[in-house]
Design a protein around this motif. Structure first.
Motif, mmCIF file in Angstrom:
data_model
loop_
_atom_site.group_PDB
_atom_site.id
_atom_site.type_symbol
_atom_site.label_atom_id
_atom_site.label_comp_id
_atom_site.label_asym_id
_atom_site.label_seq_id
_atom_site.Cartn_x
_atom_site.Cartn_y
_atom_site.Cartn_z
ATOM 1 N N THR A 84 0.848 -1.186 0.000
ATOM 2 C CA THR A 84 0.000 0.000 0.000
ATOM 3 C C THR A 84 0.883 1.236 0.000
ATOM 4 N N HIS A 85 0.376 2.265 -0.559
ATOM 5 C CA HIS A 85 1.099 3.517 -0.632
ATOM 6 C C HIS A 85 0.242 4.602 -0.005
ATOM 7 N N LEU A 86 0.919 5.526 0.614
ATOM 8 C CA LEU A 86 0.198 6.657 1.182
ATOM 9 C C LEU A 86 -0.345 7.533 0.064
ATOM 10 N N PRO A 87 -1.441 8.210 0.290
ATOM 11 C CA PRO A 87 -1.976 9.105 -0.744
ATOM 12 C C PRO A 87 -0.914 10.110 -1.185
ATOM 13 N N GLY A 88 -0.824 10.308 -2.465
ATOM 14 C CA GLY A 88 0.133 11.262 -3.008
ATOM 15 C C GLY A 88 1.499 10.671 -3.293
ATOM 16 N N GLU A 89 1.790 9.467 -2.778
ATOM 17 C CA GLU A 89 3.070 8.837 -3.080
ATOM 18 C C GLU A 89 3.044 8.250 -4.476
ATOM 19 N N LYS A 90 4.205 8.214 -5.088
ATOM 20 C CA LYS A 90 4.309 7.648 -6.423
ATOM 21 C C LYS A 90 4.955 6.275 -6.343
ATOM 22 N N SER A 91 4.506 5.399 -7.175
ATOM 23 C CA SER A 91 5.074 4.062 -7.261
ATOM 24 C C SER A 91 5.444 3.806 -8.715
ATOM 25 N N TYR A 92 6.634 3.276 -8.927
ATOM 26 C CA TYR A 92 7.091 2.997 -10.275
ATOM 27 C C TYR A 92 7.322 1.497 -10.421
ATOM 28 N N THR A 93 6.895 0.962 -11.531
ATOM 29 C CA THR A 93 7.108 -0.458 -11.790
ATOM 30 C C THR A 93 7.731 -0.625 -13.162
ATOM 31 N N ALA A 94 8.402 -1.748 -13.330
ATOM 32 C CA ALA A 94 9.005 -2.062 -14.628
ATOM 33 C C ALA A 94 8.991 -3.571 -14.798
ATOM 34 N N GLU A 95 8.629 -4.012 -15.970
ATOM 35 C CA GLU A 95 8.689 -5.424 -16.319
ATOM 36 C C GLU A 95 10.075 -5.676 -16.903
ATOM 37 N N LEU A 96 11.014 -6.058 -16.054
ATOM 38 C CA LEU A 96 12.410 -6.140 -16.473
ATOM 39 C C LEU A 96 12.651 -7.210 -17.533
ATOM 40 N N ASP A 97 11.998 -8.349 -17.416
ATOM 41 C CA ASP A 97 12.170 -9.385 -18.441
ATOM 42 C C ASP A 97 11.675 -8.893 -19.797
ATOM 43 N N ALA A 98 10.528 -8.224 -19.806
ATOM 44 C CA ALA A 98 9.987 -7.695 -21.063
ATOM 45 C C ALA A 98 10.894 -6.610 -21.625
ATOM 46 N N LEU A 99 11.425 -5.765 -20.759
ATOM 47 C CA LEU A 99 12.331 -4.714 -21.203
ATOM 48 C C LEU A 99 13.614 -5.313 -21.783
ATOM 49 N N ALA A 100 14.128 -6.359 -21.150
ATOM 50 C CA ALA A 100 15.323 -7.038 -21.676
ATOM 51 C C ALA A 100 15.027 -7.663 -23.035
ATOM 52 N N ASP A 101 13.844 -8.261 -23.181
ATOM 53 C CA ASP A 101 13.451 -8.829 -24.479
ATOM 54 C C ASP A 101 13.396 -7.750 -25.553
ATOM 55 N N GLU A 102 12.849 -6.598 -25.210
ATOM 56 C CA GLU A 102 12.759 -5.505 -26.179
ATOM 57 C C GLU A 102 14.139 -4.967 -26.541
ATOM 58 N N CYS A 103 15.050 -4.956 -25.587
ATOM 59 C CA CYS A 103 16.434 -4.557 -25.898
ATOM 60 C C CYS A 103 17.013 -5.480 -26.960
ATOM 61 N N GLN A 104 16.750 -6.766 -26.836
ATOM 62 C CA GLN A 104 17.237 -7.737 -27.819
ATOM 63 C C GLN A 104 16.590 -7.486 -29.183
ATOM 64 N N ARG A 105 15.312 -7.223 -29.192
ATOM 65 C CA ARG A 105 14.625 -6.942 -30.464
ATOM 66 C C ARG A 105 15.165 -5.677 -31.126
ATOM 67 N N ILE A 106 15.445 -4.671 -30.339
ATOM 68 C CA ILE A 106 15.999 -3.431 -30.893
ATOM 69 C C ILE A 106 17.381 -3.707 -31.476
ATOM 70 N N ALA A 107 18.192 -4.514 -30.785
ATOM 71 C CA ALA A 107 19.522 -4.860 -31.306
ATOM 72 C C ALA A 107 19.407 -5.607 -32.633
ATOM 73 N N GLU A 108 18.451 -6.511 -32.717
ATOM 74 C CA GLU A 108 18.235 -7.244 -33.967
ATOM 75 C C GLU A 108 17.778 -6.307 -35.079
ATOM 76 N N LEU A 109 16.909 -5.385 -34.761
ATOM 77 C CA LEU A 109 16.432 -4.411 -35.742
ATOM 78 C C LEU A 109 17.579 -3.528 -36.225
ATOM 79 N N SER A 110 18.432 -3.116 -35.314
ATOM 80 C CA SER A 110 19.572 -2.292 -35.678
ATOM 81 C C SER A 110 20.508 -3.053 -36.613
ATOM 82 N N ALA A 111 20.791 -4.306 -36.300
ATOM 83 C CA ALA A 111 21.655 -5.126 -37.159
ATOM 84 C C ALA A 111 21.015 -5.318 -38.533
#
Length: 122
Positions: free
Chosen positions: A11-38
């Protein structure tokens, strides 16, 4: 490569910000970008090879004028392809750097939480 360390959502207090990231998905997208660049680099190389022959323009005055225009336009096109390739590579590098920063922040937070738990006997 699966991210094993994670923070449970709480739980978060009102007004607090919470940040999330799907690290596995982000890593997969990094690989796709590298493939696209190549792939973009290979397109540029293939274009340069396929447009290198100018013998078809002939060697008369018209052919020399045509060749000059042809070389100018294909050179410009190749430079554009190179710029796009470099842009995609830059996006990939920035995304990978962002992923590393997110992982580092997550790991620091988890280490701090573990240290506090140890300090307070939990």
């Amino acid at each position: 490569m699966s991210e094993r360390r994670s923070l449970s959502s709480g739980t978060h207090l009102p007004g607090e910000k919470s940040y999330t990231a799907e690290l596995d998905a982000l890593a997969d997208e990094c690989q796709r970008i590298a493939e696209l660049s190549a792939f973009a680099v290979r397109i540029g190389e293939d274009f340069r090879v396929r447009t290198a022959d100018t013998s078809w323009t002939g060697d008369d005055s018209f052919g020399r004028q045509l060749r000059a225009r042809y070389v100018k336009s294909t050179t410009a096109a190749h430079r554009t392809i190179e710029a796009v390739s470099a842009g995609v590579a830059g996006i990939g590098a920035g995304t990978r750097a962002n992923l590393q920063e997110i992982r580092a922040a997550r790991n620091t937070a988890l280490d701090d939480i573990e240290a506090l738990g140890t300090a307070y006997g939990t």
